[in-house]
Design an enzyme around this catalytic site. Sequence first.
Site, PDB file in Angstrom:
ATOM      1  N   ALA A  66      -2.536  -3.340  -3.338  1.00 56.04           N
ATOM      2  CA  ALA A  66      -3.558  -3.156  -2.312  1.00 56.04           C
ATOM      3  C   ALA A  66      -4.210  -1.803  -2.572  1.00 56.04           C
ATOM      4  CB  ALA A  66      -2.915  -3.201  -0.937  1.00 56.04           C
ATOM      5  N   GLY A 109       0.663  -5.427  -3.985  1.00 56.56           N
ATOM      6  CA  GLY A 109      -0.157  -6.583  -3.606  1.00 56.56           C
ATOM      7  C   GLY A 109      -0.559  -7.430  -4.803  1.00 56.56           C
ATOM      8  N   GLU A 112       2.282  -9.641  -5.353  1.00 58.17           N
ATOM      9  CA  GLU A 112       2.283 -10.569  -4.218  1.00 58.17           C
ATOM     10  C   GLU A 112       1.184 -11.613  -4.368  1.00 58.17           C
ATOM     11  OE1 GLU A 112       2.209  -7.076  -1.621  1.00 58.17           O
ATOM     12  OE2 GLU A 112       3.926  -7.916  -0.563  1.00 58.17           O
ATOM     13  N   GLU A 132       5.849  -0.194  -3.418  1.00 60.42           N
ATOM     14  CA  GLU A 132       5.411   0.339  -2.120  1.00 60.42           C
ATOM     15  C   GLU A 132       6.359   1.379  -1.559  1.00 60.42           C
ATOM     16  OE1 GLU A 132       5.506  -2.900  -2.948  1.00 60.42           O
ATOM     17  OE2 GLU A 132       3.755  -3.963  -2.179  1.00 60.42           O
TER      18      GLU A 132
HETATM   19  N1  CO8 Z   1      -5.131   1.543  -5.082  1.00 60.23           N
HETATM   20  C1  CO8 Z   1      -6.225   2.291  -5.333  1.00 60.23           C
HETATM   21  N2  CO8 Z   1      -6.525   2.795  -6.561  1.00 60.23           N
HETATM   22  C2  CO8 Z   1      -5.678   2.527  -7.556  1.00 60.23           C
HETATM   23  C3  CO8 Z   1      -4.508   1.748  -7.376  1.00 60.23           C
HETATM   24  C4  CO8 Z   1      -4.253   1.246  -6.053  1.00 60.23           C
HETATM   25  N3  CO8 Z   1      -3.188   0.438  -5.775  1.00 60.23           N
HETATM   26  N4  CO8 Z   1      -3.846   1.664  -8.543  1.00 60.23           N
HETATM   27  C5  CO8 Z   1      -4.572   2.360  -9.444  1.00 60.23           C
HETATM   28  N5  CO8 Z   1      -5.677   2.878  -8.867  1.00 60.23           N
HETATM   29  C6  CO8 Z   1      -6.718   3.702  -9.479  1.00 60.23           C
HETATM   30  C7  CO8 Z   1      -6.227   5.111  -9.739  1.00 60.23           C
HETATM   31  O1  CO8 Z   1      -6.317   5.888  -8.565  1.00 60.23           O
HETATM   32  C8  CO8 Z   1      -7.166   5.565 -10.823  1.00 60.23           C
HETATM   33  O2  CO8 Z   1      -8.411   5.894 -10.250  1.00 60.23           O
HETATM   34  P1  CO8 Z   1      -9.134   7.303 -10.607  1.00 60.23           P
HETATM   35  O3  CO8 Z   1      -9.486   7.144 -12.058  1.00 60.23           O
HETATM   36  O4  CO8 Z   1     -10.307   7.326  -9.691  1.00 60.23           O
HETATM   37  O5  CO8 Z   1      -8.119   8.377 -10.370  1.00 60.23           O
HETATM   38  C9  CO8 Z   1      -7.381   4.295 -11.642  1.00 60.23           C
HETATM   39  O6  CO8 Z   1      -7.016   3.209 -10.781  1.00 60.23           O
HETATM   40  C10 CO8 Z   1      -6.515   4.215 -12.885  1.00 60.23           C
HETATM   41  O7  CO8 Z   1      -5.155   4.409 -12.498  1.00 60.23           O
HETATM   42  P2  CO8 Z   1      -4.205   5.521 -13.139  1.00 60.23           P
HETATM   43  O8  CO8 Z   1      -4.998   6.680 -13.627  1.00 60.23           O
HETATM   44  O9  CO8 Z   1      -3.114   5.818 -12.146  1.00 60.23           O
HETATM   45  O10 CO8 Z   1      -3.639   4.715 -14.394  1.00 60.23           O
HETATM   46  P3  CO8 Z   1      -2.233   4.942 -15.125  1.00 60.23           P
HETATM   47  O11 CO8 Z   1      -2.279   4.128 -16.362  1.00 60.23           O
HETATM   48  O12 CO8 Z   1      -1.914   6.379 -15.242  1.00 60.23           O
HETATM   49  O13 CO8 Z   1      -1.131   4.312 -14.123  1.00 60.23           O
HETATM   50  C11 CO8 Z   1      -0.264   2.629 -12.639  1.00 60.23           C
HETATM   51  C12 CO8 Z   1      -1.136   2.928 -13.874  1.00 60.23           C
HETATM   52  C13 CO8 Z   1       1.211   2.903 -12.966  1.00 60.23           C
HETATM   53  C14 CO8 Z   1      -0.441   1.164 -12.321  1.00 60.23           C
HETATM   54  C15 CO8 Z   1      -0.705   3.516 -11.448  1.00 60.23           C
HETATM   55  O14 CO8 Z   1      -2.113   3.392 -11.292  1.00 60.23           O
HETATM   56  C16 CO8 Z   1      -0.074   3.173 -10.142  1.00 60.23           C
HETATM   57  O15 CO8 Z   1       1.090   3.513  -9.923  1.00 60.23           O
HETATM   58  N6  CO8 Z   1      -0.826   2.528  -9.215  1.00 60.23           N
HETATM   59  C17 CO8 Z   1      -0.388   2.250  -7.891  1.00 60.23           C
HETATM   60  C18 CO8 Z   1       0.601   1.119  -7.862  1.00 60.23           C
HETATM   61  C19 CO8 Z   1       1.075   0.893  -6.447  1.00 60.23           C
HETATM   62  O16 CO8 Z   1       1.709   1.726  -5.842  1.00 60.23           O
HETATM   63  N7  CO8 Z   1       0.801  -0.312  -5.901  1.00 60.23           N
HETATM   64  C20 CO8 Z   1       1.196  -0.659  -4.566  1.00 60.23           C
HETATM   65  C21 CO8 Z   1       0.078  -0.402  -3.623  1.00 60.23           C
HETATM   66  S1  CO8 Z   1       0.557  -0.665  -1.921  1.00 60.23           S
HETATM   67  C22 CO8 Z   1       0.504  -2.337  -1.744  1.00 60.23           C
HETATM   68  O17 CO8 Z   1       0.141  -3.054  -2.622  1.00 60.23           O
HETATM   69  C23 CO8 Z   1       0.902  -2.869  -0.429  1.00 60.23           C
HETATM   70  C24 CO8 Z   1       0.486  -4.325  -0.311  1.00 60.23           C
HETATM   71  C25 CO8 Z   1       0.500  -4.897   1.001  1.00 60.23           C
HETATM   72  C26 CO8 Z   1       0.156  -3.985   2.114  1.00 60.23           C
HETATM   73  C27 CO8 Z   1       0.048  -4.815   3.309  1.00 60.23           C
HETATM   74  C28 CO8 Z   1       0.095  -3.977   4.576  1.00 60.23           C
HETATM   75  C29 CO8 Z   1      -0.024  -4.837   5.843  1.00 60.23           C
END
Ligand code: CO8
Length: 258
Positions: A66, A109, A112, A132
């Site tokens: 998400a 997400g 999911e 998460e």
């Molecule tokens: N949300 C927003 N932006 C994201 C996300 C995300 N989930 N994942 C990556 N991005 C963005 C980064 O911020 C970055 O943007 P910018 O260039 O502007 O800084 C761009 O994508 C590229 O990402 P990275 O530079 O981080 O790339 P890396 O290769 O270094 O890392 C990863 C890749 C490991 C995938 C890393 O991006 C990461 O850890 N991402 C987040 C993963 C995460 O935590 N996902 C869970 C999110 S929470 C969720 O899904 C809850 C679901 C349900 C909620 C329901 C509530 C009711």
Amino acid sequence: MIDFETILVDTRGRVGWITLNRPEALNALNAQTMHDVVIAAEQFDADPGIGAIVITGAGRAFAAGADIKEMEDRTGLDMRLGNYFAEWGRLVAVRKPVIAAVNGFALGGGCELAMMCDIILAADTAKFGQPEINLGVIPGMGGSQRLARAIGAYKAAELVLTGRMIDAAEADRAGLVSRVVPADALLDEAQAMGDTIAAKSLPSVLAAKELIRTSLESPLAEGLRHEAALFASLFDTRDQKEGMAAFREKRQPAFENR
Ligand code: CO8
């Protein structure tokens, strides 16, 4: 087809393709993406020319979760009253088979979303996880429930509580994916699988999908009754007569989806 903001949509033969298309954000799922995917999937579901749907991601992610930036300032009450993720329920209600072609990260997400699909085809470079817990939250789009059902409570607990990412081979061993294929063959394999399913008789495809889906929700005796009823109902289709005649006559069936 309408023009979508966050996804690409196209039709290849009888297979409808939805490509998550925010690669700069690793296809993070914001409200607009959820809405676009749901509308596109519902359009394919209603289209008699479509027999299967594929969801994949552009770039190096299927979806990295998400959209954290969209969510981070919300309060608990915002999340509760906004019911932000409820719309995904409409994807789960799609009647035609949905194949997730997981090309890269399927996290939070994104994992999911893959689990909302009927079949998960994974590139050998795909990565799965429910990270998460690292953000101070928990899975919120079905992860705790669907992951536990897919891979068992103990493996699911490890992944959800530690946030550890697993590769495609481990996901395969755990039963989280249907099949792993070389990354450069993923889209062709998804298309071939979609073509195969779309060539079957649609009434039997819809019945099979419904039964497998509901098997996760219903007690065995109820599921078996449901299966018996749907199995019998297919004997009123022309396709059942055609399929069995084709077997007897040693030829390929020509299904008419009725
Ligand atoms: N949300 C927003 N932006 C994201 C996300 C995300 N989930 N994942 C990556 N991005 C963005 C980064 O911020 C970055 O943007 P910018 O260039 O502007 O800084 C761009 O994508 C590229 O990402 P990275 O530079 O981080 O790339 P890396 O290769 O270094 O890392 C990863 C890749 C490991 C995938 C890393 O991006 C990461 O850890 N991402 C987040 C993963 C995460 O935590 N996902 C869970 C999110 S929470 C969720 O899904 C809850 C679901 C349900 C909620 C329901 C509530 C009711």
